[in-house]
Design a protein around this motif. Sequence first.
Motif, short mmCIF file in Angstrom:
data_model
loop_
_atom_site.label_atom_id
_atom_site.label_comp_id
_atom_site.label_asym_id
_atom_site.label_seq_id
_atom_site.Cartn_x
_atom_site.Cartn_y
_atom_site.Cartn_z
N VAL A 43 -6.08 -2.60 -7.66
CA VAL A 43 -6.56 -1.35 -8.27
C VAL A 43 -5.42 -0.34 -8.36
O VAL A 43 -5.18 0.27 -9.41
N LEU A 44 -4.70 -0.15 -7.25
CA LEU A 44 -3.58 0.80 -7.23
C LEU A 44 -2.50 0.40 -8.24
O LEU A 44 -2.01 1.23 -9.01
N LYS A 45 -2.14 -0.86 -8.24
CA LYS A 45 -1.10 -1.35 -9.15
C LYS A 45 -1.53 -1.18 -10.61
O LYS A 45 -0.73 -0.76 -11.45
N SER A 46 -2.78 -1.48 -10.92
CA SER A 46 -3.28 -1.37 -12.30
C SER A 46 -3.23 0.07 -12.79
O SER A 46 -2.84 0.34 -13.93
N THR A 61 -10.69 -4.29 -16.16
CA THR A 61 -9.84 -4.95 -15.18
C THR A 61 -10.76 -5.62 -14.18
O THR A 61 -11.50 -4.95 -13.46
N LEU A 62 -10.72 -6.95 -14.15
CA LEU A 62 -11.56 -7.71 -13.23
C LEU A 62 -10.78 -7.92 -11.93
O LEU A 62 -9.66 -8.45 -11.94
N LEU A 74 0.84 -1.20 0.00
CA LEU A 74 0.00 0.00 0.00
C LEU A 74 0.88 1.25 0.00
O LEU A 74 0.66 2.18 -0.79
N ARG A 75 1.88 1.28 0.88
CA ARG A 75 2.79 2.43 0.91
C ARG A 75 3.54 2.58 -0.40
O ARG A 75 3.70 3.69 -0.92
N PHE A 76 3.99 1.45 -0.95
CA PHE A 76 4.76 1.50 -2.19
C PHE A 76 3.94 2.04 -3.34
O PHE A 76 4.36 2.98 -4.04
#
Length: 495
Positions: free
Chosen positions: A482-485, A468-469, A280-282
Amino acid sequence: MFEKIGELGHTLKKSDYDEQLPELRRQLLTIQQKLRQMDFPVIILISGVDGGGKGEAINLLNEWMDPHYVQTNAFDDPSDEEKERPEFWRFWRTLPAKGAIGIYTGSWYSEPLSRRIHQEINDEQLQAGLMHIRQLEQLLIDDGALIIKCWLHLGREAQKKRLKKLEKNPETSWRVTSRDKKHLETYDEFISAAEKVLSRTSTGISPWLIIDGTDKHYRRLAIGRHVLDSISRHIEQRGADRGGIEKPAAPGVINIAQHNLLDTLDLTLKLEEKTYHEQLRFYQGKLSKLARLARQKKRSSILVFEGWDAGGKGGAIRRLIHALDARNYRVIPVFAPTDEERSRHYLWRFWRHIPRAGKITIYDRSWYGRVLVERVEGFAAECEWQRGYSEIVNFEEELMRAGIIILKFWLHIDKDEQLRRFQSREQISYKQYKITDEDYRNREQWAAYELAVNEMIVRTSTQTAPWTLVEGNDKKYARIKVLKSYCERLESALG
């Protein structure tokens, strides 16, 4: 095309004009009163050569009808705000409500026509632009709108004479600009490009009316009668269609012979608490940097969140915006449409929130309601939600054509996990407002919604705007995905 119009030499005696005008005005007011009760808007495009009488025509239509229900929209060069959004945005947001009339001068035809005349684009690029215009008009027509297109024509000598006359009169000289004089010098190029535009965008359901603008009395009555006849025919046609209009599909009537993509998701995926907080921080730190870079490069983003009730959309959005500058994003929660929104095209309420360059708009539920809620609950007829797929794809293509980055998330959980979350919300005081009887009722439609979601994904997941599923039974895993995508998409788009 235009040479033949100029040779006709239409004229009308002033005495005949004075005699016919009162009845025309009475009929226009009468048909306007009928229109106010109808379920469609009227869009009038007034175009033509400089000096052809466009401004006068617009003023007369406002004078002859009740101006309370006529909105005139004049467009010149795009403002900075308009340049930072899709090409059609400034037209989308001004479209009239059902029962009202919108008059446009400097319409969606002006920009491609001007650019072709000035050699900024070639014929192939002009054709591509006209294709997008036809898609826009078809979008409006499919929703019931009546589009009336009038072209006021003057031959070269008639135009030259008209401009000289206007310039000579102190009361009208201001109307002749340096641009008008420049256009006179490029008359042949203008007419050549205009013929291409009109011939390729005059359709059976939305034809151009070319009017000889030489004689003002003929021109005025011709426009008024065309508007009157067009609205009258459309009202009559809408009435005839009502008897055979397709009724909304019964709730749950879905094509069940399709592969269930949602069943392929591994809902056992999860993250340990320590790993979650590290990632999450990253990713929040990474997103913060990428969002600032996107702001500098003036690349805006639209994020669409869809999913089951209690699927985790709100939590994912909160973790995402934690990394963003609150001045640069907006979260748009989508509920049942208001009366104002119902009176316009269903995309209108989303058009209004398209972000400026470098900004971010996050939709918590979106235009996909047309092919989900409205489909399953029977709020839209089958022809409407079936048409919705192509309308949505075309809409998203217009956004991407303007350089907007689009991400679409479906947050998926299973039925047991949803029930557990519902019961948990009922036990937490500050979450009780999030659970309603409607949420439990929607569970009865689970199978119908699941099949509608599958078809939505298949028909609207494109190479440039894929779905994105997100495996959402574990909230921590879903939030990181979600954040990574979003980070990956920004990195790809920003190079």
